[in-house]
Design a protein around this motif. Structure first.
Motif, PDB file in Angstrom:
ATOM      1  N   VAL A 107       0.859  -1.180   0.000  1.00 24.96           N
ATOM      2  CA  VAL A 107       0.000   0.000   0.000  1.00 24.96           C
ATOM      3  C   VAL A 107       0.896   1.230   0.000  1.00 24.96           C
ATOM      4  O   VAL A 107       1.616   1.489   0.968  1.00 24.96           O
ATOM      5  CB  VAL A 107      -0.944   0.014   1.218  1.00 24.96           C
ATOM      6  N   LEU A 108       0.848   1.988  -1.084  1.00 26.26           N
ATOM      7  CA  LEU A 108       1.729   3.142  -1.220  1.00 26.26           C
ATOM      8  C   LEU A 108       1.073   4.445  -0.805  1.00 26.26           C
ATOM      9  O   LEU A 108       1.758   5.388  -0.404  1.00 26.26           O
ATOM     10  CB  LEU A 108       2.206   3.248  -2.676  1.00 26.26           C
ATOM     11  N   ALA A 109      -0.255   4.532  -0.912  1.00 23.47           N
ATOM     12  CA  ALA A 109      -0.960   5.762  -0.555  1.00 23.47           C
ATOM     13  C   ALA A 109      -2.367   5.414  -0.084  1.00 23.47           C
ATOM     14  O   ALA A 109      -2.945   4.412  -0.506  1.00 23.47           O
ATOM     15  CB  ALA A 109      -1.018   6.719  -1.747  1.00 23.47           C
ATOM     16  N   ALA A 110      -2.900   6.256   0.794  1.00 23.21           N
ATOM     17  CA  ALA A 110      -4.259   6.047   1.295  1.00 23.21           C
ATOM     18  C   ALA A 110      -4.818   7.370   1.795  1.00 23.21           C
ATOM     19  O   ALA A 110      -4.081   8.218   2.305  1.00 23.21           O
ATOM     20  CB  ALA A 110      -4.271   5.019   2.429  1.00 23.21           C
ATOM     21  N   VAL A 111      -6.143   7.537   1.625  1.00 19.50           N
ATOM     22  CA  VAL A 111      -6.844   8.682   2.200  1.00 19.50           C
ATOM     23  C   VAL A 111      -8.180   8.199   2.761  1.00 19.50           C
ATOM     24  O   VAL A 111      -8.702   7.165   2.352  1.00 19.50           O
ATOM     25  CB  VAL A 111      -7.133   9.809   1.174  1.00 19.50           C
ATOM     26  N   ASN A 112      -8.716   8.965   3.705  1.00 19.91           N
ATOM     27  CA  ASN A 112     -10.075   8.711   4.175  1.00 19.91           C
ATOM     28  C   ASN A 112     -11.045   8.968   3.025  1.00 19.91           C
ATOM     29  O   ASN A 112     -10.717   9.681   2.070  1.00 19.91           O
ATOM     30  CB  ASN A 112     -10.410   9.614   5.348  1.00 19.91           C
ATOM     31  N   VAL A 382      -1.983   9.025   3.981  1.00 19.07           N
ATOM     32  CA  VAL A 382      -0.910   8.124   4.397  1.00 19.07           C
ATOM     33  C   VAL A 382      -0.069   7.783   3.169  1.00 19.07           C
ATOM     34  O   VAL A 382      -0.608   7.363   2.148  1.00 19.07           O
ATOM     35  CB  VAL A 382      -1.486   6.834   5.017  1.00 19.07           C
ATOM     36  N   ILE A 383       1.237   7.975   3.285  1.00 21.45           N
ATOM     37  CA  ILE A 383       2.162   7.655   2.202  1.00 21.45           C
ATOM     38  C   ILE A 383       3.186   6.653   2.726  1.00 21.45           C
ATOM     39  O   ILE A 383       3.891   6.941   3.699  1.00 21.45           O
ATOM     40  CB  ILE A 383       2.877   8.914   1.661  1.00 21.45           C
ATOM     41  N   ASP A 384       3.236   5.492   2.099  1.00 20.23           N
ATOM     42  CA  ASP A 384       4.192   4.456   2.498  1.00 20.23           C
ATOM     43  C   ASP A 384       4.131   4.175   3.999  1.00 20.23           C
ATOM     44  O   ASP A 384       5.162   4.037   4.659  1.00 20.23           O
ATOM     45  CB  ASP A 384       5.607   4.852   2.098  1.00 20.23           C
ATOM     46  N   GLY A 385       2.920   4.149   4.549  1.00 20.51           N
ATOM     47  CA  GLY A 385       2.721   3.807   5.956  1.00 20.51           C
ATOM     48  C   GLY A 385       2.817   4.959   6.919  1.00 20.51           C
ATOM     49  O   GLY A 385       2.528   4.785   8.119  1.00 20.51           O
ATOM     50  N   ALA A 386       3.198   6.150   6.462  1.00 20.71           N
ATOM     51  CA  ALA A 386       3.359   7.309   7.348  1.00 20.71           C
ATOM     52  C   ALA A 386       2.327   8.383   7.017  1.00 20.71           C
ATOM     53  O   ALA A 386       2.051   8.653   5.845  1.00 20.71           O
ATOM     54  CB  ALA A 386       4.762   7.888   7.216  1.00 20.71           C
ATOM     55  N   ILE A 387       1.761   8.997   8.053  1.00 16.29           N
ATOM     56  CA  ILE A 387       0.822  10.102   7.856  1.00 16.29           C
ATOM     57  C   ILE A 387       1.623  11.330   7.463  1.00 16.29           C
ATOM     58  O   ILE A 387       2.539  11.745   8.177  1.00 16.29           O
ATOM     59  CB  ILE A 387       0.014  10.375   9.138  1.00 16.29           C
ATOM     60  N   VAL A 388       1.277  11.940   6.327  1.00 17.02           N
ATOM     61  CA  VAL A 388       2.063  13.067   5.818  1.00 17.02           C
ATOM     62  C   VAL A 388       1.364  14.403   6.006  1.00 17.02           C
ATOM     63  O   VAL A 388       1.985  15.450   5.827  1.00 17.02           O
ATOM     64  CB  VAL A 388       2.405  12.865   4.327  1.00 17.02           C
ATOM     65  N   ASN A 389       0.072  14.382   6.344  1.00 12.19           N
ATOM     66  CA  ASN A 389      -0.603  15.659   6.615  1.00 12.19           C
ATOM     67  C   ASN A 389      -0.744  15.825   8.124  1.00 12.19           C
ATOM     68  O   ASN A 389      -0.173  15.041   8.900  1.00 12.19           O
ATOM     69  CB  ASN A 389      -1.973  15.704   5.925  1.00 12.19           C
ATOM     70  N   ALA A 390      -1.471  16.836   8.562  1.00 14.93           N
ATOM     71  CA  ALA A 390      -1.651  17.111   9.993  1.00 14.93           C
ATOM     72  C   ALA A 390      -3.141  17.014  10.331  1.00 14.93           C
ATOM     73  O   ALA A 390      -3.867  18.009  10.231  1.00 14.93           O
ATOM     74  CB  ALA A 390      -1.110  18.490  10.340  1.00 14.93           C
TER      75      ALA A 390
END
Length: 410
Positions: A107-112, A382-390
């Motif tokens: 999973v490379l990217a994810a959003v709600n 989420v990008i590569d398992g890490a949340i990138v926004n706030a």
């Protein structure tokens, strides 16, 4: 001045020089940057055809996270994920991404994604997950509309062609050539006088109890497929009350009010053909491989229609016309590029956007059609398992009803 904060990792970009070239190429295709370059840019090539970028636009100020997906690449998969793989419940977007990656997929990217009930976690619109209908409605479940209506939804068909429309659930059952409409799937029809519903094991162990109307329920055992219809065989006695057990390998067809006569007339052993589809139909009559809702549509054929949302989709002013964190999805005029966006909000660093501002941004980035997803404290990328926004909730990432994932097939 562009600040390259990460080095591209994909095949063919093994050096920093190659990474910078890839990012430059990516930015050059973004119309928004032609008029006014953002103050800072973090860019990464996640895989061939899949790029991530974050930039700060001081005019808001806004912090924007963007993922671009080349839908022509067969090695990239767009997946609709439900919290805990259940019709109800809540789960963090990052947790859904981790679970999906546990089966070997990356999973490379994810959003709600869709709006949901804060108590039950159930999403408000039609849902198709991996080609399977989980929920079907004529109108949204939302309690916040100024009037009852169908919200806009994002669909991807089996040929990976995207579309956005106010899709209505179109369910039909045939027995001996007689058609009975199915008004809802895994939801109780709200009509006062009559109604029909199909309940699958996704709903739960039993159908819901309805004490306000006369009911008739029959058990259906799955018997295969014929084209775009599912074949069932009617088994057992007709129940004159609701609350029937739902078989794991079948469904229950329930009728209320005057429709009970049609269900009662289905004999034991009869074949029941069931069609679950959308109105309007997708291109070439294809079935949706993925269907996820939002509220409201932002762009129609390149035109900003967010200002029409109170009239067309019954949005409320405190959501549409106030600046909030936002999540959105859209695609290019030629339907080959998908744009997934998260805008931070409710802070001095990023104030959030109105729906009209969000639509304008999506258009500048290259989208031709676009849809607003759930925002506020739900907005998470989420990008590569890490949340990138706030995420804006004081407690951090919010548990939501569903998410949209981008995976690279191995």
């Amino acid at each position: 001045m562009l600040n390259i904060s990460a080095v591209a990792r994909g095949a063919g970009f093994r050096t920093a020089v190659g990474a910078v070239g890839a990012v430059a190429s990516l930015l050059a295709t973004t119309p928004a940057l032609e008029a006014q370059a953002p103050d800072t840019v973090a860019a990464r090539l996640l895989a061939p055809g899949l790029a991530y970028r974050q930039f700060i636009d001081r005019r808001g100020p806004w912090i924007v996270s963007l993922v671009r997906v080349d839908l022509r690449r067969a090695d990239l998969e767009l997946r609709h994920a439900r919290a805990h793989d259940s019709l109800r419940g809540r789960e963090r977007t990052s947790a859904m991404a981790r679970r999906a990656g546990a089966d070997g997929a990356r999973v490379l990217a994810a959003v709600n994604a869709d709006f949901f009930d804060l108590k039950s976690g159930e999403n408000e619109n039609n849902q198709v997950v991996a080609g399977e209908w989980w929920k079907g409605l004529k109108v949204t479940d939302s309690p916040y509309d100024t009037y009852d209506n169908a919200h806009a939804q994002f669909a991807l068909d089996s040929a990976r062609r995207p579309s956005i429309d106010r899709f209505l659930f179109d369910g039909r059952a045939w027995v001996h050539g007689v058609m009975t409409p199915i008004l809802t799937l895994n939801a109780v029809p709200t009509g006062t006088y009559e109604g029909t519903a199909l309940f699958t094991a996704r709903y739960g162990a039993t159908t819901p109890h309805d004490t306000t109307r006369q009911a008739a329920e029959v058990t259906l055992t799955a018997a295969g497929h014929r084209g775009d219809t599912t074949l069932y065989v009617r088994r057992g006695a007709v129940s004159a009350t609701s609350g029937s057990p739902i078989p794991r390998d079948g469904a229950v067809l329930a009728a209320y009010g005057a429709r009970t006569k049609e269900v009662q007339a289905i004999a034991d052993g009869d074949t029941v053909r069931v069609l679950l589809a959308t109105l309007p139909r997708l291109a070439r009559g294809r079935s949706p491989a993925l269907l996820v809702g939002g509220w409201p549509r932002l762009l129609r054929d390149g035109r900003n229609v967010a200002g029409d949302a109170p009239i067309v989709e019954g949005t409320i002013s405190r959501n549409a016309e106030t600046r909030h964190p936002r999540t959105a999805i859209g695609f290019s005029r030629d339907s080959t590029t998908l744009y997934v966006l998260a805008v931070d909000g409710r802070s001095a660093k990023s104030v959030g956007m109105t729906l009209v501002e969000l639509a304008d941004l999506m258009r500048r980035l290259g989208a031709w059609q676009a849809l607003n997803f759930d925002g506020g404290g739900s907005t998470t990328m989420v990008i590569d398992g890490a949340i990138v926004n706030a995420p804006s909730d004081t407690t951090g990432e919010r548990e939501v009803g569903d998410a949209l994932l981008v995976l690279r097939k191995r």
